[in-house]
Design a protein around this motif. Structure first.
Motif, mmCIF file in Angstrom:
data_model
loop_
_atom_site.group_PDB
_atom_site.id
_atom_site.type_symbol
_atom_site.label_atom_id
_atom_site.label_comp_id
_atom_site.label_asym_id
_atom_site.label_seq_id
_atom_site.Cartn_x
_atom_site.Cartn_y
_atom_site.Cartn_z
ATOM 1 N N PHE A 234 0.944 -1.064 -0.101
ATOM 2 C CA PHE A 234 0.040 0.036 -0.099
ATOM 3 C C PHE A 234 0.926 1.301 -0.088
ATOM 4 O O PHE A 234 2.070 1.214 0.570
ATOM 5 C CB PHE A 234 -0.959 -0.145 1.321
ATOM 6 N N ASN B 272 -5.652 3.732 1.047
ATOM 7 C CA ASN B 272 -5.768 2.365 0.501
ATOM 8 C C ASN B 272 -6.071 1.394 1.626
ATOM 9 O O ASN B 272 -6.539 0.202 1.190
ATOM 10 C CB ASN B 272 -4.517 2.092 -0.168
ATOM 11 N N HIS C 226 -1.960 4.545 -5.594
ATOM 12 C CA HIS C 226 -1.792 3.404 -4.998
ATOM 13 C C HIS C 226 -0.301 2.857 -5.428
ATOM 14 O O HIS C 226 0.394 3.163 -6.389
ATOM 15 C CB HIS C 226 -2.946 2.493 -5.347
ATOM 16 N N GLY D 85 0.387 -4.865 -4.985
ATOM 17 C CA GLY D 85 -0.451 -3.563 -4.976
ATOM 18 C C GLY D 85 -1.179 -3.557 -6.588
ATOM 19 O O GLY D 85 -1.602 -4.703 -7.027
ATOM 20 N N HIS D 86 -1.214 -2.505 -7.181
ATOM 21 C CA HIS D 86 -2.174 -2.636 -8.299
ATOM 22 C C HIS D 86 -1.575 -2.716 -9.637
ATOM 23 O O HIS D 86 -0.551 -2.511 -9.791
ATOM 24 C CB HIS D 86 -2.900 -1.068 -8.499
#
Length: 160
Positions: free
Chosen positions: A34, A40, A151, A157-158
């Motif tokens: 994060f 987040n 993010h 993560g993304h």
């Protein structure tokens, strides 16, 4: 490096409720990541992680107000069943996904009818104190792209 603004934290966690029952864990799969300060994760967990560093192992007890908040009785509504994503027969107590204009959100079925359902849109963990067993794997400076996107990117993560 300590966890704080514009840092990305990679960590493993085990989430338990007040009764000590395990609700979720990242152990056995990729750790979570994060971006600090980007909302987040729940506020209480972000506060508990602040100023920690890689290698820290600790338990964070989070009050309901700093987790998913208190249950709001006004967040119940009736919706057509076609807006819900679930498998099997719709039953009270099930946590299902509600399709909204902002994406899917988890909701709890209060009452299931033939063509509609009464749902509770409070987060399923609203009103509950939570406990996280945390192991911090890595703390690093966030990239400009991560800060711009709000993010963390990469494993945990993304992904774009």
């Amino acid at each position: 490096m300590n966890i704080g603004p514009k840092t990305v934290t990679v960590f493993h966690y085990t989430l338990r409720n007040a009764a000590g029952e395990e609700l979720e864990t990242s152990r056995g799969s990729d750790p979570s990541a994060f971006l600090y300060g980007a909302n987040n994760i729940i506020p209480g967990l972000e506060k508990a992680l602040k100023d920690r560093t890689a290698g820290d192992v600790f338990t964070a007890d989070i009050a309901a107000d700093d987790a998913y908040g208190q249950v709001d009785p006004k967040r119940q509504q009736r919706v057509p069943s076609k807006h819900l994503v679930y498998k099997g027969k719709l039953k009270p107590g099930m946590v299902v996904q509600l399709n909204t204009s902002e994406g899917r959100v988890p909701v709890t079925v209060v009452k299931a009818g033939r063509h509609s359902a009464d749902i509770d849109t409070n987060h399923p963990l609203a009103g509950q104190a939570l406990s996280f067993d945390i192991e911090i794997i890595e703390v690093r400076e966030a990239s400009a792209e991560e800060v711009a996107h709000g993010h963390a990117h990469g494993p945990g993560g993304h992904h774009h």
